[in-house]
Scaffold this active site. Sequence first.
Site, PDB file in Angstrom:
ATOM      1  N   ARG A   1      46.886  18.994  53.612  1.00 48.13           N
ATOM      2  CA  ARG A   1      46.006  19.214  52.454  1.00 48.13           C
ATOM      3  C   ARG A   1      46.051  20.685  52.031  1.00 48.13           C
ATOM      4  O   ARG A   1      46.025  21.005  50.843  1.00 48.13           O
ATOM      5  CB  ARG A   1      44.568  18.804  52.783  1.00 48.13           C
TER       6      ARG A   1
ATOM      7  N   GLN B   1      31.201  21.544  45.743  1.00 45.11           N
ATOM      8  CA  GLN B   1      31.509  20.537  46.766  1.00 45.11           C
ATOM      9  C   GLN B   1      32.966  20.705  47.206  1.00 45.11           C
ATOM     10  O   GLN B   1      33.402  20.068  48.152  1.00 45.11           O
ATOM     11  CB  GLN B   1      31.307  19.127  46.210  1.00 45.11           C
ATOM     12  N   ASN B   2      33.686  21.559  46.492  1.00 45.35           N
ATOM     13  CA  ASN B   2      35.126  21.698  46.738  1.00 45.35           C
ATOM     14  C   ASN B   2      35.398  22.570  47.952  1.00 45.35           C
ATOM     15  O   ASN B   2      34.610  23.437  48.304  1.00 45.35           O
ATOM     16  CB  ASN B   2      35.823  22.294  45.507  1.00 45.35           C
TER      17      ASN B   2
ATOM     18  N   HIS C   1      30.529  21.863  51.302  1.00 44.68           N
ATOM     19  CA  HIS C   1      31.329  21.050  52.221  1.00 44.68           C
ATOM     20  C   HIS C   1      32.342  21.882  52.995  1.00 44.68           C
ATOM     21  O   HIS C   1      33.315  21.339  53.506  1.00 44.68           O
ATOM     22  CB  HIS C   1      32.034  19.926  51.436  1.00 44.68           C
TER      23      HIS C   1
ATOM     24  N   GLY D   1      32.792  18.154  36.682  1.00 44.14           N
ATOM     25  CA  GLY D   1      33.815  17.418  37.416  1.00 44.14           C
ATOM     26  C   GLY D   1      33.372  16.838  38.733  1.00 44.14           C
ATOM     27  O   GLY D   1      34.074  16.958  39.744  1.00 44.14           O
ATOM     28  N   THR D   2      32.197  16.200  38.726  1.00 43.03           N
ATOM     29  CA  THR D   2      31.804  15.498  39.952  1.00 43.03           C
ATOM     30  C   THR D   2      31.338  14.086  39.626  1.00 43.03           C
ATOM     31  O   THR D   2      30.661  13.842  38.642  1.00 43.03           O
ATOM     32  CB  THR D   2      30.699  16.243  40.736  1.00 43.03           C
ATOM     33  N   SER D   3      31.749  13.160  40.512  1.00 38.11           N
ATOM     34  CA  SER D   3      31.375  11.755  40.316  1.00 38.11           C
ATOM     35  C   SER D   3      29.953  11.517  40.812  1.00 38.11           C
ATOM     36  O   SER D   3      29.370  10.456  40.575  1.00 38.11           O
ATOM     37  CB  SER D   3      32.344  10.854  41.095  1.00 38.11           C
TER      38      SER D   3
ATOM     39  N   GLU E   1      34.432  11.516  31.981  1.00 33.46           N
ATOM     40  CA  GLU E   1      33.808  10.235  31.599  1.00 33.46           C
ATOM     41  C   GLU E   1      32.330  10.254  31.970  1.00 33.46           C
ATOM     42  O   GLU E   1      31.878  11.129  32.703  1.00 33.46           O
ATOM     43  CB  GLU E   1      34.506   9.076  32.331  1.00 33.46           C
TER      44      GLU E   1
HETATM   45  N1  APR Z   1      37.711  17.849  33.800  1.00 29.23           N
HETATM   46  C1  APR Z   1      36.456  17.382  34.027  1.00 29.23           C
HETATM   47  N2  APR Z   1      36.172  16.392  34.904  1.00 29.23           N
HETATM   48  C2  APR Z   1      37.215  15.844  35.570  1.00 29.23           C
HETATM   49  C3  APR Z   1      38.548  16.281  35.391  1.00 29.23           C
HETATM   50  C4  APR Z   1      38.773  17.327  34.465  1.00 29.23           C
HETATM   51  N3  APR Z   1      40.004  17.803  34.218  1.00 29.23           N
HETATM   52  N4  APR Z   1      39.362  15.514  36.188  1.00 29.23           N
HETATM   53  C5  APR Z   1      38.559  14.659  36.863  1.00 29.23           C
HETATM   54  N5  APR Z   1      37.280  14.840  36.469  1.00 29.23           N
HETATM   55  C6  APR Z   1      36.086  14.150  36.989  1.00 29.23           C
HETATM   56  C7  APR Z   1      36.260  12.677  37.241  1.00 29.23           C
HETATM   57  O1  APR Z   1      35.915  11.923  36.084  1.00 29.23           O
HETATM   58  C8  APR Z   1      35.257  12.442  38.383  1.00 29.23           C
HETATM   59  O2  APR Z   1      33.962  12.137  37.864  1.00 29.23           O
HETATM   60  O3  APR Z   1      35.823  14.734  38.247  1.00 29.23           O
HETATM   61  C9  APR Z   1      35.196  13.781  39.099  1.00 29.23           C
HETATM   62  C10 APR Z   1      35.901  13.773  40.436  1.00 29.23           C
HETATM   63  O4  APR Z   1      35.188  12.895  41.275  1.00 29.23           O
HETATM   64  P1  APR Z   1      35.562  12.822  42.843  1.00 29.23           P
HETATM   65  O5  APR Z   1      37.020  12.703  42.995  1.00 29.23           O
HETATM   66  O6  APR Z   1      34.649  11.778  43.448  1.00 29.23           O
HETATM   67  O7  APR Z   1      35.171  14.264  43.404  1.00 29.23           O
HETATM   68  P2  APR Z   1      33.756  14.816  43.804  1.00 29.23           P
HETATM   69  O8  APR Z   1      32.670  14.296  42.912  1.00 29.23           O
HETATM   70  O9  APR Z   1      33.894  16.292  43.926  1.00 29.23           O
HETATM   71  O10 APR Z   1      33.555  14.199  45.292  1.00 29.23           O
HETATM   72  C11 APR Z   1      32.405  14.600  46.009  1.00 29.23           C
HETATM   73  O11 APR Z   1      33.227  13.406  47.934  1.00 29.23           O
HETATM   74  O12 APR Z   1      34.955  12.850  49.378  1.00 29.23           O
HETATM   75  C12 APR Z   1      33.842  13.655  49.216  1.00 29.23           C
HETATM   76  O13 APR Z   1      33.530  15.741  50.251  1.00 29.23           O
HETATM   77  C13 APR Z   1      34.248  15.097  49.230  1.00 29.23           C
HETATM   78  O14 APR Z   1      33.326  16.942  47.980  1.00 29.23           O
HETATM   79  C14 APR Z   1      33.811  15.619  47.867  1.00 29.23           C
HETATM   80  C15 APR Z   1      32.726  14.639  47.470  1.00 29.23           C
END
Ligand code: APR
Length: 231
Positions: free
Chosen positions: A62, A92-93, A110, A176-178, A204
Amino acid sequence: MNYANQFDSIVFFTGAGISAESNVPTYRGKGGIWEKYDWQSLACQRAFDQNPERVLEFHEFRRSLVYNCKPNPAHNTISQLEQTKAVFVVTQNIDGLHQKAGSGNVVELHGSLWRLRCDYCGRQIEDLNRKYRSKKCACGQWLRPAITWFEDSLESGVFAQAHSLIESCDLFISIGTSGSVWPAAGLPQIAFDGKAHCIELNLEKTEYSPMYNETYFGLAGTILPSLFQFK
Ligand code: APR
């Protein structure tokens, strides 16, 4: 809309989406890490206890995916803003790209791919190399990635730190977080309950979108710089 000259204290709450345009893989959705790799055997304490070498190899992989990634305009907008007002990043990154962009006030909920710790002697090690300098601690035990894995509790103090920053900010921007992983996913509620103007930036809609004062749908690297133009 230019927010550069409004607000005194800004918290950016970031997830994997802010680093997607830097070619750091996200976790969920198309090409997401957990679509390809099983965290239960590669990224949790049980897996590490069973086979530390395999877990360390996965995290070294990674690191190699992220090692040459550069901050994008979204990271750079945040670090540039820090020179003009109180700006904090609660991320969270674990990719370290906010720090690479020059942000100094970063709370890593994290942990980090670039740190290791020894759960036997307590050593904390920063290792910015592509490959680990060493997978073993000077005390002889295996080093553990200093990352909050699934089933871990957050490192002590980071949640409280994030909570107090969010409670006292007047602009909260989620990027950019789900919002699918707790307790981090509960942090925006602190902003909703406080005095902050709340903005969500994502590709989205998320389940929390209706709670925000404003939502912007699109690429973080394009939208964020448009919201903060520096004269
Ligand atoms: N610009 C804006 N948003 C974006 C982009 C972009 N270019 N690309 C992706 N996204 C959004 C997606 O739509 C999604 O909602 O970023 C989000 C990414 O979601 P995840 O992959 O679930 O990442 P995250 O929310 O950071 O995950 C949280 O989960 O696995 C654990 O510890 C890990 O910190 C992580 C946590």
